[in-house]
Design an enzyme around this catalytic site. Structure first.
Site, PDB file in Angstrom:
ATOM      1  N   TRP B 322    -125.220  57.456  13.214  1.00 51.93           N
ATOM      2  CA  TRP B 322    -124.312  57.678  14.340  1.00 51.93           C
ATOM      3  C   TRP B 322    -123.482  58.943  14.076  1.00 51.93           C
ATOM      4  CZ3 TRP B 322    -119.012  58.168  14.592  1.00 51.93           C
ATOM      5  CH2 TRP B 322    -118.434  58.120  15.875  1.00 51.93           C
ATOM      6  N   HIS B 323    -123.107  59.123  12.797  1.00 55.91           N
ATOM      7  CA  HIS B 323    -122.250  60.270  12.472  1.00 55.91           C
ATOM      8  C   HIS B 323    -122.974  61.596  12.612  1.00 55.91           C
ATOM      9  CE1 HIS B 323    -119.660  57.165  10.763  1.00 55.91           C
ATOM     10  NE2 HIS B 323    -118.692  58.036  10.927  1.00 55.91           N
ATOM     11  N   GLY B 324    -124.241  61.629  12.294  1.00 44.50           N
ATOM     12  CA  GLY B 324    -124.940  62.901  12.404  1.00 44.50           C
ATOM     13  C   GLY B 324    -126.407  62.757  12.087  1.00 44.50           C
TER      14      GLY B 324
END
Lengths: 311, 473
Positions: B322-324
């Protein structure tokens, strides 16, 4: 809310006064101390060297035929030097001659005036500095509604430098020696990164033009020089043409060492700190070269018109 | 438009003043227009994408409510596919292509590979996509009715304080607030402004100063070793905390000034005594989202021990992604999943910690902090090789004590910032709430607190500093 506003204004005034009092006593450090040190000198030198790290570490003032002092600031571009000239004028500390280092690199980028922010102590004191700072962004004026913002990012340095300055006395000439270090000299000859489509940005030249104009109007003899590169810079020739043309038009004596580097410097990597900076051994050679070149101009009467030619 | 810009300050003053001056019935429209202006200040064209998913989710919500059985589920799937599709194209497509190309090259099938998409990631995409998904899921679960007013639904997704970096709100917590008439309450406004100042202090004084040091070390990691890398990693732990929680404080504060209550996103995470507790205190809106919509949907801990660990690992791996779109974030998620699984396996008791002696509490806080710092190396590093270099060289005894400081002024300022942060948060920890420390009814404390923050920001704040780290997610 209005009480908060009144208190904030009062505290802003008091804090600024306190730090102003400390700042003017600071004599060390590149956040104003070295400028104050020069301003506090009882006598103005016959020549002042100005420029960035490539002047600070590469030119020994003692090499010249007249008493010379180095007031160079590492990493500071021409906009800073022009602002500093106005500070010297404000304090009536302009020297009869200035040897200005011109760095090609800074003319290859878009106009970057943020360096003048390092003279923010003089915001509202020197109109040209105020104007340049206001030009950095449309919100600069809002930030400077707080007078204390002039110490933004340098609060601790000001305190530290003030404490260091209490029993400090300086008898040097401003030159910072860069002792030789054992480095990977092979990397010194690596080509420097080149900007895409290298060209001189005219906007950047305006700071140099202002500097020349101010020197002329204040009867200060101006000499300019560039310094050598060991790392090949593909854009140096492009920049040199514009700088050369400007200085020739303005009749400013100019020694382009980058284009005419003494062979000894090009053949001995041990004279270098890195690909763009000479160490103190190399600095001796460059200083000697500059001293020989500048001697005829400096021996002439300081009030005489600016010398021409010698490009 | 960054929260740490004068542009935002002007925007906030204009929007908030107008908000209280106009009649209640027009306020949602003002906030919606203001949110559009706020988002368009980054890249205007992305408003079209945002409105595209808003329209789909709005219609899907109504249809889900109306429909029954399989049809009901199909509208939910339509909404989820639309949202995840946008994420997949903008955020994960190039990562996917990158890995395919790597495999193609390794197997000598082709040297050219597939083409990349040359598009910028819309700001805060993961945040508003997750917020939009929580709406349709909650409607599907019959926890909230579908929103009939399109403008109010659009505002739910776009409400400017939390649009680009959260907190990721739930519809039942925020939608009804847009219908409630808010009055100007001096005490609430003062507390909101104080909170904004505190968030700004965290961002421009602590985080941005730390970023100067951390970047100088991490960007030249091969020139550093031992204590320097360790201090830079500690620095990054506080940088990211102050960056993200600072953003959340400004978001919550600016919403609070107008009378809106957003969910708390941080609760002193570095005082956690276990990683499990850390994840209850760090980015609470995301961790609770993952728990409610992913972990529990996968079966949670109801389907046996092995499946519990599997679910934990899947949740944290996806949380990492989700973060990257990078393997570093996957490793980061994996490490956190592994920590959580191990703590569950060994029954690390996190809820009944009050009876621990303070040296034991301190030891656990110390260990937890270092476990988290280990994961931050992967989060901050730009490649796996960089992360590997940093971890192996932190423990290199050669030149370990050689700490590179570079600029003493910046180092001293950032150290002062961290000390003030910890000091305040320690007091905060004991007092629990900002309001208790600086009660608005006593004018002295708010005044002193605000004055101190204003002059710390003016004196130490980094002007024109970095944008918020979490904007890229």
């Amino acid at each position: 809310m209005s009480l908060l506003a009144i208190l904030v204004a009062g505290a802003d005034f008091a804090l600024t006064k306190l730090f102003d009092a400390l700042y003017v006593r600071v004599r060390t450090g590149q956040t104003g101390g070295e400028i104050n040190q020069y301003l506090a000198m009882p006598q103005t030198p016959a020549m002042l060297i100005m420029g960035n790290s490539r002047a600070r570490y590469q030119v020994d003032p003692d090499s010249f035929v007249v008493p010379t002092y180095s007031l160079c600031h590492a990493g500071m571009g021409q906009v800073f030097q022009t602002g500093l000239l106005d500070v010297l004028r404000l304090h009536k500390k302009l020297p009869p001659a200035i040897l200005l280092h011109v760095d090609f690199e800074e003319y290859m980028d878009a106009d970057n005036t943020e360096d003048v922010g390092n003279l923010r102590y003089y915001y509202h004191k020197v109109p040209s500095i105020t104007s340049e700072i206001n030009g950095i962004s449309k919100y600069e004026r809002v930030k400077y509604l707080f007078q204390f913002y002039r110490y933004n990012g340098r609060t601790i340095n000001t305190l530290k430098n003030y404490l260091q300055s209490i029993n400090y006395s300086y008898a040097g000439n401003g030159y910072q020696k860069s002792p030789p270090v054992l480095g990977d000299t092979a990397t010194f000859r690596m080509p420097a990164p080149s900007p895409v489509n290298p060209r001189v940005h005219r906007a950047n030249l305006r700071h140099l033009e202002s500097f020349i104009k101010r020197c002329k109007s204040n009867q200060v003899k101006l000499l300019c020089f560039t310094s050598p590169y060991l790392s090949p810079h593909s854009y140096a020739a492009t920049a040199a043409r514009s700088i050369d043309s400007l200085l020739r038009t303005q009749h400013v004596p100019y020694l382009n060492v980058a284009a005419h580097t003494p062979p000894i410097l090009m053949h001995h990597a041990k004279l270098w700190q890195d690909g763009d900076h000479l160490n103190e051994l190399g600095a001796t050679c460059l200083s000697h070269e500059l001293a020989q070149w500048s001697a005829p101009f400096l021996r002439a009467n300081a009030s005489a018109p600016l010398a021409t030619g010698s490009h | 438009m960054l929260f740490n810009s004068i542009q935002f300050l002007i925007f906030f003053v204009v929007v908030t003043t107008t908000y209280f001056l106009i009649p209640h019935r027009f306020r949602w429209f003002l906030l919606l227009v203001a949110s559009c202006v706020f988002y368009a200040a980054f890249i205007p064209i992305y408003l079209v994408i945002l409105f595209g998913t808003i329209i789909i989710d709005y219609i899907a919500g109504i249809q889900i409510e109306k429909a029954e059985g399989a049809r009901r589920k199909s509208f939910l799937i339509l909404s989820l596919v639309a949202n995840i599709g946008v994420l997949a194209v903008f955020k994960y497509y190039n990562f996917f292509i990158d890995n395919i190309n790597f495999l193609l090259q390794q197997s000598h099938i082709t040297a050219n590979g597939l083409a990349y998409l040359r598009i910028a990631l819309p700001i805060g995409l993961s945040f508003h996509t997750f917020q939009a998904m929580s709406y349709t899921i909650e409607v599907y679960r019959r926890n909230v009715p579908a929103e009939r007013n399109f403008g109010i639904y659009a505002l739910y997704v776009m409400f400017y304080p939390q649009l680009v970096a959260g907190p990721i709100e739930r519809p039942q917590a925020i939608l009804h607030q847009f219908y409630e008439e808010k009055h100007f309450e001096f005490e609430r406004v003062v507390l909101g402004l104080e909170r904004m100042l505190w968030g700004l202090f965290k961002k421009v004084v602590v985080s941005d100063l730390l970023s100067i040091y951390v970047n100088s070390i991490y960007n030249h990691h091969e020139a550093n070793t031992g204590l320097t890398l360790l201090v830079a990693t500690y620095g990054f732990a506080f940088q990211i905390y102050c960056d993200f929680s600072g953003y959340s404080d400004i978001a919550l504060g600016s919403a609070q000034v107008m009378g809106f209550k957003l969910m708390e996103n941080f609760n002193l995470p570095y005082f956690s005594k276990s990683v499990t507790e850390f994840w209850r205190r760090w980015h609470i809106s995301l961790s609770s989202w993952l728990r409610d919509y992913l972990y529990i949907s996968l079966g949670g801990n109801r389907k046996g021990v092995v499946k519990t660990y599997r679910n934990l690992m899947i949740t944290m791996l996806l949380g990492g992604l989700w973060h990257g779109a990078s393997w570093n974030f996957v490793i980061w998620g994996f490490l956190n999943g592994a920590y959580l699984s191990l703590e569950k396996m060994f029954g690390v008791d996190v809820k009944s910690g009050s009876h621990y002696s303070w040296p034991y509490k301190l030891l656990r806080i110390f260990i937890t902090f270092h476990l988290i710092c280990f994961t931050w190396v992967f989060f901050r590093a730009t490649s796996f090789s960089q992360a590997f270099y940093i971890i192996t060289h932190i423990f290199n005894p050669v030149n370990f004590w050689n700490l590179r400081i570079q600029d003493t002024g910046i180092f001293a300022s950032m150290s002062l910032g961290v000390v003030l942060l910890l000091l305040f948060e320690y007091v905060y920890l004991r007092k629990r709430r900002l309001a208790e420390i600086t009660p608005a009814y006593s004018w002295k404390w708010p005044l002193a607190f605000s004055m101190a923050l204003i002059f710390l920001i003016v004196g130490f704040g980094v002007s024109g500093g970095d944008q918020f780290i979490y904007f890229q997610f």
